[in-house]
Design a protein around this motif. Structure first.
Motif, PDB file in Angstrom:
ATOM      1  N   UNK A  32       0.810  -1.222   0.000  1.00  0.00           N
ATOM      2  CA  UNK A  32       0.000   0.000   0.000  1.00  0.00           C
ATOM      3  C   UNK A  32       0.843   1.272   0.000  1.00  0.00           C
ATOM      4  N   UNK A  33       1.784   1.349   0.927  1.00  0.00           N
ATOM      5  CA  UNK A  33       2.501   2.604   1.167  1.00  0.00           C
ATOM      6  C   UNK A  33       3.592   2.890   0.152  1.00  0.00           C
ATOM      7  N   UNK A  34       4.246   1.878  -0.348  1.00  0.00           N
ATOM      8  CA  UNK A  34       5.406   2.086  -1.218  1.00  0.00           C
ATOM      9  C   UNK A  34       5.051   2.940  -2.432  1.00  0.00           C
ATOM     10  N   UNK A  35       5.773   4.042  -2.595  1.00  0.00           N
ATOM     11  CA  UNK A  35       5.554   4.933  -3.730  1.00  0.00           C
ATOM     12  C   UNK A  35       4.455   5.957  -3.514  1.00  0.00           C
ATOM     13  N   UNK A  36       3.890   6.035  -2.307  1.00  0.00           N
ATOM     14  CA  UNK A  36       2.797   6.968  -2.038  1.00  0.00           C
ATOM     15  C   UNK A  36       3.130   7.892  -0.867  1.00  0.00           C
ATOM     16  N   UNK A  37       2.427   9.001  -0.832  1.00  0.00           N
ATOM     17  CA  UNK A  37       2.518   9.951   0.268  1.00  0.00           C
ATOM     18  C   UNK A  37       1.391   9.638   1.247  1.00  0.00           C
ATOM     19  N   UNK A  38       1.742   9.459   2.514  1.00  0.00           N
ATOM     20  CA  UNK A  38       0.788   8.981   3.509  1.00  0.00           C
ATOM     21  C   UNK A  38       0.170  10.119   4.323  1.00  0.00           C
ATOM     22  N   UNK A  39      -1.165  10.080   4.459  1.00  0.00           N
ATOM     23  CA  UNK A  39      -1.912  10.941   5.372  1.00  0.00           C
ATOM     24  C   UNK A  39      -2.798  10.025   6.205  1.00  0.00           C
ATOM     25  N   UNK A  40      -2.766  10.165   7.534  1.00  0.00           N
ATOM     26  CA  UNK A  40      -3.578   9.290   8.371  1.00  0.00           C
ATOM     27  C   UNK A  40      -4.510  10.094   9.273  1.00  0.00           C
ATOM     28  N   UNK A  41      -5.608   9.452   9.682  1.00  0.00           N
ATOM     29  CA  UNK A  41      -6.549  10.098  10.580  1.00  0.00           C
ATOM     30  C   UNK A  41      -7.551   9.088  11.088  1.00  0.00           C
ATOM     31  N   UNK A  42      -8.291   9.477  12.127  1.00  0.00           N
ATOM     32  CA  UNK A  42      -9.326   8.609  12.682  1.00  0.00           C
ATOM     33  C   UNK A  42     -10.676   9.300  12.536  1.00  0.00           C
ATOM     34  N   UNK A  43     -11.569   8.779  11.710  1.00  0.00           N
ATOM     35  CA  UNK A  43     -12.860   9.430  11.490  1.00  0.00           C
ATOM     36  C   UNK A  43     -13.786   9.365  12.695  1.00  0.00           C
ATOM     37  N   UNK A  44     -13.486   8.514  13.670  1.00  0.00           N
ATOM     38  CA  UNK A  44     -14.338   8.424  14.864  1.00  0.00           C
ATOM     39  C   UNK A  44     -13.899   9.421  15.941  1.00  0.00           C
ATOM     40  N   UNK A  45     -12.595   9.563  16.140  1.00  0.00           N
ATOM     41  CA  UNK A  45     -12.084  10.372  17.242  1.00  0.00           C
ATOM     42  C   UNK A  45     -11.711  11.796  16.842  1.00  0.00           C
ATOM     43  N   UNK A  46     -11.491  12.030  15.561  1.00  0.00           N
ATOM     44  CA  UNK A  46     -11.034  13.341  15.116  1.00  0.00           C
ATOM     45  C   UNK A  46     -12.177  14.181  14.545  1.00  0.00           C
TER      46      UNK A  46
END
Length: 260
Positions: A172-186
């Motif tokens: 999944x991650x290789x070659x991509x720019x990562x953005x993460x978040x939690x739709x329940x807590x944020x």
């Protein structure tokens, strides 16, 4: 509105400008200015004292006095630079420690390695190598003007995904720019506004969304789709749903259309 409440007090004589208090303040109310920690806005301080234990000099305490009321909306504008007082992160003046004065030192925008080269890296003997190519990764902390967003292949992932999906880095991650978040807590409204800016200001090449099968996690997909539609951009969007047991249970391509 001014009222009596608890707020941070900084003793400038004790402060040596180390900056350890800055990342402890999630609201960005403390900055290093002229080599000293300073409270840059009374309405930005929530008075909870999360910064107290991070000062090695004991320069931070709490006091009760008449001050502006804490304003979450002002905090949001402050963190995103919408209040007109903050320039783009890459153009901020540096402190004596070489860090932008208003930002958490651990949130500095970094490109860890050229994305195209990450796939060529051989893992160390007996261990897999990281394919992470950008920092920070938390959506709240990523500057909308970060250089690595230009022309990026984005991977927007719910923050439980890397723990559930064992092959996250390689497939999944290789070659991509990562953005993460939690739709329940944020704050999904904040995420929507932040993503809208990212899509509008950067020529994003593609978007992959990895989210968990639990119902609350579907909100991440929804907020990304809404922001993309409102941006007026045509960017390929690929959602990938991950089961709690770490299996891919949905994988399809969506090509959104511009709003008419």
């Amino acid at each position: 509105m001014v009222r009596r409440r608890t707020i941070v007090k900084i003793d400038e004589e004790k402060c040596d400008g180390c900056g350890q208090c800055v990342p402890a303040c999630a609201e960005g109310a403390i900055q290093i200015v002229d080599g000293k920690a300073r409270l840059v806005g009374e309405n930005l301080c929530d008075g909870l004292g999360a910064c107290l234990g991070d000062c090695p000099q004991g320069a931070i305490s709490m006091e009760e006095r008449l001050v502006d009321e804490y304003d979450p909306e002002a905090v949001k504008r402050h963190l995103t630079g919408e209040n007109g007082k903050q320039a783009a992160p890459d153009s901020q003046p540096e402190t004596q420690h070489g860090l932008p004065s208003f930002r958490c030192p651990g949130s500095m925008s970094l490109t860890l390695r050229p994305v195209k080269e990450s796939a060529q890296k051989e893992p160390a003997l007996g261990a897999a190598s990281s394919t992470l190519s950008n920092w920070p990764v938390q959506l709240r902390l990523v500057p909308v003007t970060a250089p690595y967003l230009r022309g990026a292949k984005l991977l927007i992932a719910a923050d439980c995904v890397p723990f559930a999906y064992a092959d996250f880095h390689r497939t999944m991650l290789d070659g991509r720019i990562l953005l993460i978040g939690c739709p329940k807590l944020d704050d999904l409204e904040f995420y929507h506004d932040k993503l809208l800016q990212i899509f509008q200001m950067n020529d994003v090449e593609s978007i992959e969304i990895a989210y968990m099968e639990v119902p609350c996690c579907f909100g991440l997909l929804q907020v990304v789709k809404q922001a993309l539609e409102q941006s007026g951009k045509e960017i390929p969007l690929k959602p990938v749903k991950i089961s709690i047991r770490g299996e891919i249970c949905q994988n399809k391509q969506i090509i959104p259309s511009k709003e008419t």
